[in-house]
Scaffold this active site. Structure first.
Site, PDB file in Angstrom:
ATOM      1  N   GLU A   1      11.078  65.493  56.981  1.00 19.22           N
ATOM      2  CA  GLU A   1      10.681  66.451  58.189  1.00 19.22           C
ATOM      3  C   GLU A   1      11.963  67.663  58.264  1.00 19.22           C
ATOM      4  O   GLU A   1      11.616  68.778  58.351  1.00 19.22           O
ATOM      5  CB  GLU A   1      10.056  66.131  59.022  1.00 19.22           C
TER       6      GLU A   1
ATOM      7  N   THR B   1       6.456  77.587  62.009  1.00 19.36           N
ATOM      8  CA  THR B   1       6.878  76.606  63.298  1.00 19.36           C
ATOM      9  C   THR B   1       8.096  77.170  63.649  1.00 19.36           C
ATOM     10  O   THR B   1       8.235  77.131  64.843  1.00 19.36           O
ATOM     11  CB  THR B   1       6.889  75.183  62.564  1.00 19.36           C
TER      12      THR B   1
END
Length: 321
Positions: free
Chosen positions: A133, A186
């Site tokens: 991530e 994001t």
């Protein structure tokens, strides 16, 4: 037990934040998700040999790819030098707010652990997925990855040290997710966030997080609904999601318990009591998105309790020479 030489796995999409629980709440859904194929080789190298469904946007370089980093970190942890070829099949949009990078990282960590004979428990794979991530979006946030890995509904109680708690969910709780085909990165959404929030808003948010968890664990659907309010993040992020207020209004009028942004958006989700209501909510949301001229995908399911699953596996062939 035969040693595996190749494996195909599915890792589910996730909804993170769950309105009031920014970076600490998340849950898995049945669809969409990513499929990964890992094959052991004698090259001694970890390679990404193919990525599909990404329109060429994702890096094939292992150290820059969320799935590749998860495998590298796993092998490094075990002190193993092992050749692995990775094929990644993206089956959800990038920048969707559905944990796309987390699904890839989790699927890769789960798959390589299975190929190695599962020496680590599933919960112990989370740090490798988090490093994936970090490589993908710069943040090692666990709300998506923990939910994708463990399945179900999770609370990230602490990041230092990492402490993830599974929360039970009511039997008749259903999720509706709609993804309009609008990409909202994001990183862009995070730039909207404030470093500080008023104490009054913080107190309201704490109450809602506690209420949501209490409602889930006691199967109190009314409490779940009235706790699904975000006074800190959603007011900022919703301004970049076309038709957000109209979709919310339609969903609530169709019987949804509550409504919110999935992750950083643009996907939006609702909770409903029962499959019939969840489907009515889906249809109401679809009508609004259609009227705005966007294409979309819609998904209705319970909370996915399984996490990653094995689709196919092949045992190592024994040499006859």
């Amino acid at each position: 037990m035969e040693k595996l030489s190749s494996i195909s796995v599915f890792a589910p999409a996730t909804v993170a934040n769950v309105t009031c629980g920014f970076d600490v709440l998340g849950f898995a859904i049945d669809a969409p998700g990513d499929t990964l194929e890992l094959t052991l080789t004698e090259t001694g190298e970890v390679r990404i040999t193919e990525i599909t469904g990404d329109e060429g946007k994702l890096p094939l370089a292992v150290e820059k790819n969320t799935a590749g980093v998860a495998v590298l970190e796993y092998l490094k942890h075990l002190g193993i030098k092992q050749g692995v070829d990775i094929r990644l099949h993206k089956q959800m949009p990038l920048g969707s707010g559905l944990g796309s990078s987390a699904a890839s990282a989790v699927g890769a960590a789960f798959a390589i652990n299975e190929l190695m004979g599962a020496p680590l428990e599933r919960k112990d794979l989370l740090p490798f997925a988090l490093e994936g991530e970090r490589a993908a979006c710069g943040f090692a946030h666990a709300d998506n990855a923990a939910a994708a890995l463990m399945g179900g509904f999770v609370l990230v109680r602490s990041y230092e040290p990492l402490d993830v708690v599974n929360i039970s969910v009511p039997e008749d709780l259903f999720v509706t997710v709609i993804h309009p085909d609008v990409e909202v990165p994001t990183k862009q959404m995070r730039k909207l966030l404030k470093e500080q929030v008023p104490l009054k808003d913080a107190v309201t948010q704490w109450g809602n997080v506690g209420g949501l968890i209490a409602g889930l664990m006691s199967s109190d659907y009314a409490l779940i609904g009235r706790s699904m309010e975000d006074v800190i993040v959603e007011p900022l992020r919703s301004t970049l999601i076309p038709g957000f207020q109209e979709v919310r209004k339609a969903a609530m009028e169709a019987g949804a318990l509550g409504f919110g942004i999935s992750g950083s958006g643009p996907s939006q989700f609702t909770f409903s009591q029962g499959p019939e209501t969840a489907q009515k909510v889906a249809e109401a949301m679809e009508e609004v998105i259609k009227s705005l001229g966007f294409t979309y995908q819609v998904y209705v399911s319970k909370v996915n309790m399984q996490g990653p699953t094995v689709l196919a596996a092949e045992a190592q062939q024994q040499s006859t020479v």
